[in-house]
Write a protein that holds these residues in place. Structure first.
Motif, PDB file in Angstrom:
ATOM      1  N   GLY A  89       0.810  -1.204   0.138  1.00 45.69           N
ATOM      2  CA  GLY A  89       0.055  -0.098   0.176  1.00 45.69           C
ATOM      3  C   GLY A  89       0.762   1.351  -0.189  1.00 45.69           C
ATOM      4  N   LYS A  90       2.123   1.250   0.836  1.00 46.58           N
ATOM      5  CA  LYS A  90       2.840   2.525   1.011  1.00 46.58           C
ATOM      6  C   LYS A  90       3.516   2.639  -0.477  1.00 46.58           C
ATOM      7  CE  LYS A  90       3.713   2.290   5.689  1.00 46.58           C
ATOM      8  NZ  LYS A  90       3.096   3.446   6.299  1.00 46.58           N
ATOM      9  N   LEU A  91       3.594   1.659  -1.338  1.00 46.58           N
ATOM     10  CA  LEU A  91       4.436   1.762  -2.561  1.00 46.58           C
ATOM     11  C   LEU A  91       3.283   1.847  -3.678  1.00 46.58           C
ATOM     12  CD1 LEU A  91       6.784  -1.218  -2.006  1.00 46.58           C
ATOM     13  CD2 LEU A  91       7.341   0.959  -1.939  1.00 46.58           C
ATOM     14  N   GLY A  92       1.924   1.818  -3.439  1.00 47.87           N
ATOM     15  CA  GLY A  92       0.973   1.933  -4.418  1.00 47.87           C
ATOM     16  C   GLY A  92       0.954   0.916  -5.085  1.00 47.87           C
ATOM     17  N   LEU A  93       1.313  -0.514  -4.603  1.00 52.26           N
ATOM     18  CA  LEU A  93       1.278  -1.497  -5.623  1.00 52.26           C
ATOM     19  C   LEU A  93       0.188  -2.809  -4.879  1.00 52.26           C
ATOM     20  CD1 LEU A  93       5.117  -1.850  -6.051  1.00 52.26           C
ATOM     21  CD2 LEU A  93       3.480  -1.037  -7.687  1.00 52.26           C
ATOM     22  N   THR A  94      -0.858  -2.338  -4.157  1.00 52.85           N
ATOM     23  CA  THR A  94      -1.649  -3.173  -3.609  1.00 52.85           C
ATOM     24  C   THR A  94      -2.313  -4.063  -4.748  1.00 52.85           C
ATOM     25  OG1 THR A  94      -2.184  -1.548  -1.675  1.00 52.85           O
ATOM     26  CG2 THR A  94      -3.833  -3.267  -2.220  1.00 52.85           C
ATOM     27  N   GLY A  95      -2.707  -3.467  -5.778  1.00 53.15           N
ATOM     28  CA  GLY A  95      -3.051  -4.368  -6.878  1.00 53.15           C
ATOM     29  C   GLY A  95      -2.193  -5.216  -7.606  1.00 53.15           C
ATOM     30  N   LEU A  96      -1.231  -5.310  -7.072  1.00 51.34           N
ATOM     31  CA  LEU A  96      -0.306  -6.624  -7.709  1.00 51.34           C
ATOM     32  C   LEU A  96      -0.876  -7.981  -6.958  1.00 51.34           C
ATOM     33  CD1 LEU A  96       3.201  -5.447  -7.371  1.00 51.34           C
ATOM     34  CD2 LEU A  96       1.959  -5.813  -9.460  1.00 51.34           C
ATOM     35  N   LEU A  97      -1.354  -7.774  -5.911  1.00 48.71           N
ATOM     36  CA  LEU A  97      -1.787  -9.064  -5.273  1.00 48.71           C
ATOM     37  C   LEU A  97      -3.043  -9.519  -6.188  1.00 48.71           C
ATOM     38  CD1 LEU A  97      -2.187  -8.134  -1.649  1.00 48.71           C
ATOM     39  CD2 LEU A  97      -0.756  -9.480  -2.469  1.00 48.71           C
ATOM     40  N   ARG A  98      -4.082  -8.520  -6.445  1.00 47.95           N
ATOM     41  CA  ARG A  98      -5.071  -9.332  -7.339  1.00 47.95           C
ATOM     42  C   ARG A  98      -4.893  -9.799  -8.724  1.00 47.95           C
ATOM     43  NH1 ARG A  98      -9.417 -12.167  -7.393  1.00 47.95           N
ATOM     44  NH2 ARG A  98     -11.134 -11.448  -8.606  1.00 47.95           N
ATOM     45  N   GLN A  99      -3.763  -9.100  -9.280  1.00 52.29           N
ATOM     46  CA  GLN A  99      -3.134  -9.257 -10.638  1.00 52.29           C
ATOM     47  C   GLN A  99      -2.444 -10.587 -10.614  1.00 52.29           C
ATOM     48  OE1 GLN A  99      -1.497  -5.191 -10.950  1.00 52.29           O
ATOM     49  NE2 GLN A  99      -1.739  -5.861 -13.232  1.00 52.29           N
ATOM     50  N   LEU A 100      -1.959 -11.069  -9.351  1.00 56.00           N
ATOM     51  CA  LEU A 100      -1.145 -12.191  -9.185  1.00 56.00           C
ATOM     52  C   LEU A 100      -1.898 -13.475  -8.797  1.00 56.00           C
ATOM     53  CD1 LEU A 100       2.053 -10.921  -7.590  1.00 56.00           C
ATOM     54  CD2 LEU A 100       1.936 -11.933  -9.804  1.00 56.00           C
ATOM     55  N   TYR A 101      -2.999 -13.240  -7.985  1.00 59.64           N
ATOM     56  CA  TYR A 101      -3.645 -14.276  -7.332  1.00 59.64           C
ATOM     57  C   TYR A 101      -5.203 -14.060  -7.403  1.00 59.64           C
ATOM     58  CZ  TYR A 101       1.028 -14.041  -5.003  1.00 59.64           C
ATOM     59  OH  TYR A 101       2.165 -13.988  -4.816  1.00 59.64           O
TER      60      TYR A 101
ATOM     61  N   ARG B 178      -7.726 -15.522  -5.416  1.00 61.04           N
ATOM     62  CA  ARG B 178      -8.385 -14.798  -4.169  1.00 61.04           C
ATOM     63  C   ARG B 178      -7.400 -14.617  -3.308  1.00 61.04           C
ATOM     64  NH1 ARG B 178     -11.934 -19.178  -1.504  1.00 61.04           N
ATOM     65  NH2 ARG B 178     -12.523 -17.437  -0.551  1.00 61.04           N
ATOM     66  N   VAL B 179      -7.510 -13.318  -2.623  1.00 56.70           N
ATOM     67  CA  VAL B 179      -6.792 -12.756  -1.398  1.00 56.70           C
ATOM     68  C   VAL B 179      -7.491 -12.839  -0.262  1.00 56.70           C
ATOM     69  CG1 VAL B 179      -5.137 -10.904  -0.670  1.00 56.70           C
ATOM     70  CG2 VAL B 179      -5.272 -11.596  -3.050  1.00 56.70           C
ATOM     71  N   LEU B 180      -7.211 -13.444   0.880  1.00 60.09           N
ATOM     72  CA  LEU B 180      -8.035 -13.451   1.931  1.00 60.09           C
ATOM     73  C   LEU B 180      -7.144 -13.121   3.230  1.00 60.09           C
ATOM     74  CD1 LEU B 180      -9.217 -17.124   1.908  1.00 60.09           C
ATOM     75  CD2 LEU B 180     -10.130 -15.231   1.021  1.00 60.09           C
ATOM     76  N   ILE B 181      -7.866 -12.231   4.002  1.00 61.38           N
ATOM     77  CA  ILE B 181      -7.146 -11.669   5.424  1.00 61.38           C
ATOM     78  C   ILE B 181      -8.211 -11.933   6.402  1.00 61.38           C
ATOM     79  CG2 ILE B 181      -5.852  -9.864   3.871  1.00 61.38           C
ATOM     80  CD1 ILE B 181      -7.762  -7.808   5.245  1.00 61.38           C
ATOM     81  N   PRO B 182      -7.669 -12.269   7.539  1.00 57.94           N
ATOM     82  CA  PRO B 182      -8.375 -12.538   8.821  1.00 57.94           C
ATOM     83  C   PRO B 182      -8.869 -10.948   9.214  1.00 57.94           C
ATOM     84  CG  PRO B 182      -6.251 -12.920   9.155  1.00 57.94           C
ATOM     85  CD  PRO B 182      -6.182 -12.624   7.736  1.00 57.94           C
ATOM     86  N   SER B 183      -9.578 -11.170  10.357  1.00 56.08           N
ATOM     87  CA  SER B 183     -10.244 -10.005  10.971  1.00 56.08           C
ATOM     88  C   SER B 183      -9.127  -9.187  11.539  1.00 56.08           C
ATOM     89  CB  SER B 183     -11.098 -10.322  12.085  1.00 56.08           C
ATOM     90  OG  SER B 183     -12.309 -11.155  11.376  1.00 56.08           O
ATOM     91  N   ALA B 184      -8.242  -9.792  12.305  1.00 55.91           N
ATOM     92  CA  ALA B 184      -7.158  -9.118  12.758  1.00 55.91           C
ATOM     93  C   ALA B 184      -6.473  -8.186  12.054  1.00 55.91           C
ATOM     94  CB  ALA B 184      -6.337  -9.984  14.017  1.00 55.91           C
TER      95      ALA B 184
ATOM     96  N   ILE C 225      -9.954  -8.058  -2.185  1.00 52.63           N
ATOM     97  CA  ILE C 225      -9.284  -8.876  -0.869  1.00 52.63           C
ATOM     98  C   ILE C 225     -10.548  -8.990  -0.149  1.00 52.63           C
ATOM     99  CG2 ILE C 225      -8.198  -8.648   1.097  1.00 52.63           C
ATOM    100  CD1 ILE C 225      -6.280  -6.416  -0.207  1.00 52.63           C
ATOM    101  N   GLN C 226     -10.635 -10.236   0.524  1.00 53.68           N
ATOM    102  CA  GLN C 226     -11.886 -10.565   1.027  1.00 53.68           C
ATOM    103  C   GLN C 226     -11.340 -10.935   2.712  1.00 53.68           C
ATOM    104  OE1 GLN C 226     -13.279 -14.430  -0.104  1.00 53.68           O
ATOM    105  NE2 GLN C 226     -14.951 -14.449   1.363  1.00 53.68           N
ATOM    106  N   VAL C 227     -12.191 -10.304   3.678  1.00 53.40           N
ATOM    107  CA  VAL C 227     -11.868 -10.327   4.885  1.00 53.40           C
ATOM    108  C   VAL C 227     -12.856 -11.548   5.497  1.00 53.40           C
ATOM    109  CG1 VAL C 227     -12.222  -9.158   7.127  1.00 53.40           C
ATOM    110  CG2 VAL C 227     -11.741  -7.746   5.189  1.00 53.40           C
ATOM    111  N   ILE C 228     -11.915 -12.484   6.018  1.00 49.38           N
ATOM    112  CA  ILE C 228     -12.654 -13.588   6.793  1.00 49.38           C
ATOM    113  C   ILE C 228     -12.828 -13.117   8.584  1.00 49.38           C
ATOM    114  CG2 ILE C 228     -12.343 -15.949   7.059  1.00 49.38           C
ATOM    115  CD1 ILE C 228     -12.910 -15.293   4.143  1.00 49.38           C
ATOM    116  N   SER C 229     -14.065 -13.487   8.696  1.00 49.49           N
ATOM    117  CA  SER C 229     -14.345 -12.983  10.270  1.00 49.49           C
ATOM    118  C   SER C 229     -13.473 -14.249  11.182  1.00 49.49           C
ATOM    119  CB  SER C 229     -15.753 -13.107  10.428  1.00 49.49           C
ATOM    120  OG  SER C 229     -15.941 -12.626  11.709  1.00 49.49           O
TER     121      SER C 229
END
Length: 173
Positions: free
Chosen positions: A14-26, A28-34, A63-67
């Motif tokens: 995010g600080k590099l302005g490259l968050t979009g790379l995750l979606r371009q590469l993968y 499904r991108v999952l992150i947990p609540s914490a 990006i999908q948040v998993i509770s």
């Protein structure tokens, strides 16, 4: 391809302005609540632009948040001397049988490997983006140099310089 990310790589990209790379590469991108709490909620409270980048990626469905709560974790994961985001990310990668866990913290990576979870850090994501022609060599070297100069992105400087040297060496061959 399904990946789980910890907050460190999300914040760095995010600080590099490259968050979009995750979606371009993968796929499904999952992150947990914490991780959401750390990377987005607390980041927005501090006015961090990278938090907004991650929040927008979530709104767009990239990006999908998993509770999850720490009580949902297996006991072995609850006892880990890691922060909640790292524990939840490792557990989620294990539970979801993720192809990759994107995480930078060394101790967390070591524990994840004991559960046969394949790990990759921020640098690994950048190298993969380069190999898949999502970043040019010049862009990658520029990003690596910026990473080396920034004090708000915490990566192993020795590894960072080794990667940069390897990229430059490969370009001269």
């Amino acid at each position: 391809m399904k990946v789980v990310s910890d907050s460190g790589p999300l914040i760095a990209l995010g600080k590099l302005g490259l968050t979009g790379l995750l979606r371009q590469l993968y796929e499904r991108v999952l992150i947990p609540s914490a991780v959401f709490e750390e990377a987005v909620t607390r980041g927005l409270e501090r006015g961090e632009p990278d938090a907004l980048a991650t929040q927008l990626a979530i709104v767009r469905g990239e990006i999908q948040v998993i509770s999850l709560s720490d009580e949902d974790l297996l006991e072995e994961f609850q006892r880990l001397k890691l922060d909640s985001g790292e524990r939840q990310a490792i557990f989620l990668a294990h539970r979801e049988k993720a192809d990759w866990l994107v995480i930078d913290e060394k101790l967390a990576r070591r524990f994840a490997r004991t559960w046969h979870i394949v790990v990759k850090g921020t640098l690994g994501v950048l190298i993969e983006a380069y190999r898949k022609n999502l970043l040019t060599q010049t862009e990658l070297t520029t990003v690596l140099r910026v990473l080396d100069e920034r004090n708000d992105i915490w990566l192993d400087r020795v590894l960072l310089r080794q990667v940069e040297a390897q990229i430059l060496l490969n370009s001269s061959s």
